[in-house]
Design an enzyme around this catalytic site. Sequence first.
Site, mmCIF file in Angstrom:
data_model
loop_
_atom_site.group_PDB
_atom_site.id
_atom_site.type_symbol
_atom_site.label_atom_id
_atom_site.label_comp_id
_atom_site.label_asym_id
_atom_site.label_seq_id
_atom_site.Cartn_x
_atom_site.Cartn_y
_atom_site.Cartn_z
ATOM 1 N N GLU A 1 -60.757 -60.451 -39.921
ATOM 2 C CA GLU A 1 -60.708 -60.731 -38.487
ATOM 3 C C GLU A 1 -60.616 -62.349 -38.248
ATOM 4 O O GLU A 1 -60.633 -63.273 -39.029
ATOM 5 C CB GLU A 1 -62.021 -60.414 -37.979
ATOM 6 C CG GLU A 1 -62.275 -58.840 -38.075
ATOM 7 C CD GLU A 1 -63.719 -58.283 -37.630
ATOM 8 O OE1 GLU A 1 -64.021 -57.361 -37.540
ATOM 9 O OE2 GLU A 1 -64.521 -59.353 -37.114
ATOM 10 N N GLU B 1 -56.517 -60.687 -49.874
ATOM 11 C CA GLU B 1 -57.381 -59.913 -50.660
ATOM 12 C C GLU B 1 -58.351 -60.544 -51.676
ATOM 13 O O GLU B 1 -58.517 -60.233 -52.662
ATOM 14 C CB GLU B 1 -56.221 -58.969 -51.585
ATOM 15 C CG GLU B 1 -55.511 -58.113 -50.594
ATOM 16 C CD GLU B 1 -54.543 -57.175 -51.436
ATOM 17 O OE1 GLU B 1 -54.996 -56.842 -52.455
ATOM 18 O OE2 GLU B 1 -53.436 -56.701 -50.929
#
Length: 393
Positions: A119, A354
Amino acid sequence: MPAFSLDPEQTTWCAELRALTAERLKPLADRGEPGRVNRPLVAALGDLGLLSRLFGAGALDLCLLRESLARVCTEAETALALQGLGTHPVAAFGTPAQRARWLPGATAGRAVAAFALSEPDAGSDAAALALDAVPDGRGGWRLHGEKRWISNAPEADFATVFARTTPGAGARGVTAFLVPADRPGLGGEPLDMLAPHALGTLTFDGVPVGPDDLLGAPDEGFRVAMRTLNLFRPSVGAFAVGMAQAALDAALAHTAARPAFGGVLADLQAVSHRIAEMATRTEAARLLVHAAASAYDRGDPDVPRRSAMAKLLATETAQYVVDSAVQLHGAAALQRGHLLEHLYREVRAPRIYEGATEVQRTIIAKDLYARHHEEARHPGERGHASPRKEPAP
């Protein structure tokens, strides 16, 4: 099989896959539009059985698959990896109905997946995500907020979406949902990024989700995310190793042939020693990636630390090797369309997504200190302490 070697069948398969990638996948990638989902390329990955292999593979097979593709065509590698990242939660946590609806299309390359975790204000600290899942009073929720830097957004056909169902509960208040692209209130737009892959935003204006959309149990979405990331982290390292090897191969060929100072560049000790360093670091990263993947396949308790080490070393190594290859090539490597210009743009992002490099170091250090304290409390049991909790991505 030892963790640090490949058998002849695996070696042959990797070579055949590189040849197949050059013949079948790279031409489709070259015709793709930067920043958009290349659906013919995804479909070709399905037609060749690579997506099916992806979903049925162990971590080591996944790493071999990603490295082999990356050495020849980073777009094909990324298309496969993004499809796997978005679909793995469905394969691992989905209900029989969810798997029946989405997995055939995903493995055939007809349905494109997204993994919607990050986000605007919650990237590496995924436990801080704020996409709000508000109870609708009928057993479901309404999603409000935004996801950003999402693979295949906003063009994906479905997304694994992580939302906050319990405010103030950190990682324990996150739930994973499977959200089809046609849900009312779901929007988004593409983002123009340095690398040419499809990446964008997803906006949620009261998007309805219900019990049938749950992936796993309510408030246990963090487990879904961590299970997925722990599998894919070593393979991000494999992607990086593939890029490093491609850059090393290009540098070897160039320095062996490029005239310089009455000989060729390779005759200069500064050049040959740089090549030796690039090769050594690449091989070390490859071995650590294979070791981490093998540990995952064995179910070892230290997988989070090993995965973090593999991603950390491999992505940092790839940055070094690609940059060195550019330096050895000189100005030609900075020209648009050159392999190294392409790799130079590609190689930067894996150090962030990631789990950024700094997050990987935090995971490693926390695990090491936890083991140190455990061993101090229980002398003589060295190497048997288990990680205390799932790490942040």
